[in-house]
Design an enzyme around this catalytic site. Sequence first.
Site, mmCIF file in Angstrom:
data_model
loop_
_atom_site.group_PDB
_atom_site.id
_atom_site.type_symbol
_atom_site.label_atom_id
_atom_site.label_comp_id
_atom_site.label_asym_id
_atom_site.label_seq_id
_atom_site.Cartn_x
_atom_site.Cartn_y
_atom_site.Cartn_z
ATOM 1 N N SER A 597 30.485 28.137 2.568
ATOM 2 C CA SER A 597 30.373 29.516 2.114
ATOM 3 C C SER A 597 29.285 30.216 2.936
ATOM 4 C CB SER A 597 30.087 29.559 0.611
ATOM 5 O OG SER A 597 30.218 30.860 0.095
ATOM 6 N N HIS A 718 37.783 28.528 -3.515
ATOM 7 C CA HIS A 718 36.376 28.458 -3.149
ATOM 8 C C HIS A 718 35.562 27.626 -4.134
ATOM 9 C CE1 HIS A 718 33.378 30.289 -0.423
ATOM 10 N NE2 HIS A 718 32.542 30.150 -1.423
#
Length: 755
Positions: A597, A718
Amino acid sequence: MKPEHATPAAPSLTYPPARREDRVDDLHGRRVADPYRWLEDAASDEAAAWSAAQDDLYAAYRERLVARAEGSEAWSSDALTARLQELLGAGFVGTPAWRGERRFFMRREGAQEHAVVVVAEPDPQAPGQERERVLIDPVALDPAGTTTLDAWQPSKEGDLVAYQVSSGGTEESVLHILDVATGEIVDGPIDRARYSPVAWVPGGEHLFYVRRLPPEQLPEDERQYHRRVWLHRVGTDASEDVEVFGAGLDMTNYYGVTLTRDGRWLIISASAGTAPRTDVWIADLAADGRDPRSPEALASPRLVDVAVGLDADTHAWVGRDGRLYLHTDLDAPRGRLAVADPSDPGVPHWRTLVAEDPIAVLEGVAFVDAGDAAGPEGTRPEKLLVGRRRHTVSEITVHDPHTGEQLDGPAGHIALPGMGSVNGLVTRPEGGREVWFSYTDHTTVSTVHLLDTATGALTVWAAPPGALADVPEVRVQQLEATSKDGTIIRAMVVARADALDDDGRPLAESPTILYGYGGVQISLDPAYSASTLAWVEAGGVYVVAQLRGGGEEGEEWHRGGRRGAKQNVFDDFHAIAEQLVADGWTTPQQLACWGGSNGGLLVGAALTQRPDLFAAVVCSAPLLDMVRYQLHGLGVSWTDEYGDADVPHELDWLLGYSPYHRVVDGTEYPATLFTVFDGDSRVDPLHARKLAAALQAATSGDPDQRPVLVRRETGVGHGGRALSRTVALTVEQLQFVADRTGLTASAGVGDRVVA
């Protein structure tokens, strides 16, 4: 030298062709090349064909790697999978949420794919005994394991639970309400509830929650935003919900909403994207003699500013004693605790109760009292527990709740099990002298502890349900390095005890993983990690860097690594890497960096700015094209953290480090593994596609020795994922790093496995 068991060399890896466009955009007078713009459209035939070819390339690499590792007791796929499962076998147990005689908590047994929500309550068939029931099990909802539990909140009486689930990694939460006694769904589904808190009204007939506006009311590129606080009556259609708050405010706002146990005080907070600022309002729902549970009071709260328009982060709540408490970094970058009258809540009326510590960061507090059973005096606080983080290591101190002064001597400190992390300081809604919290460190799975503040006794209250794995004897120590601008940067170094001398220095240079994040106030605190232990057990060194941009040292530390100062984060990371080499822990040929990320941006910058410093890179769900990041996923909500490419001088910040724009033809880049997830609705996989194509075209490195690869996974996103998928991903990431840094089969540092 090749191992004796080496098989004949496989054909060399060859990168799939990728069309390089002669595309240059004029952005505020800056000419910005974007040769792989076409890879942004994953659904196009050309991009789909490229991705399929990358899948084949990665499969070819995996086939060779698996064959090389097949005979290894540590690194074969079966052996590493089994070891990770063993290290994760204890499972997980969370702190309790008390509701009268019921308590709710999360638990995952060793082999369970997802944690479940459990209720413990008096057993009607066995007076004086307790029974447990699983209330919410994501696998029961979806046997394929692609549904995740995003959030849950019991009603104040504990007879209902609101919970949110999403599928395929999208994080598009759908809200349901469950009857605790029967286990039946009594309301929902309510969609568009991503990142929604829930605040129950006493009695369970209503709740406040957060939901986006209907998509048909919004431009297509704004449909992930425009949240509002709504009032919902249980059992009615969501189309009848009353919009309470949020109209006319920033479209990227995230909202918090809480309501006191008696239903009187409603608190709403708002923060624009990831900005380190929070606006807070409070409403007395009983003002002017109104019934706080009446539809009028609930639908039209008379909100008063608590902290609005300030450059500070503030969390507010009304305590059991009726006072307004504020955990804030206003004029206190490491945090302070203030107190005020909720009827007069503005900043000029705040009184600092616990001042900012010069080093430690305030994490949380808990007040204890005699409890409701003691009558009217039972809400008067007796002690105040203060949780802080000192260079990422947790500590708990005990204070006078009226003066804020720490108690003298041993009474003012709680002795924790080690140098680890405390999460949550939980008390009963009806008060009392007991406090629960979880504790973990690098070798200790998260365990729930109970503190009896009347006696000072600290005991283990709930341990994970599975078998505890034997973990290697490791030593954890803190390393310091000096960044480019002279700032001292710290990192936690985890290594096998038998690989160190009596003073903790390494006996030999070893394959090393350097992990980092450095952004959006997130702190990398000590925690149990199966991947860390598996790596260290095999003879590697694992290092966690505490970089500016994170929250490890407070808000000034965060601001020292954001916006125009973002390069500081990368300089900090390089300084730690160089210090590891200088101190004899590793060499550039044995050093890997790893991040996901915002941490993917970190390692993307590392590999493009200092390709000489790393042998391998694991770059997961990354941000990499910083010129166009705000056009995709949730990117527009991050402009306060990184900068806005539509503003000329902020575009210059972004161009200064954007990994996609820093690729130089003819450079020998490290071996790089991008791991991306097709369900990711936060960070679009296009970032990895574009940089992978650019690196494959530019690198002078041999694809067999320094490959640039893309691992693509469907059905996940995610965030949360099933345990088996976590293990499978970790196996492939660790094998890649071990293969490229020379950590081989034996339990210790071995010879380099030659491709």
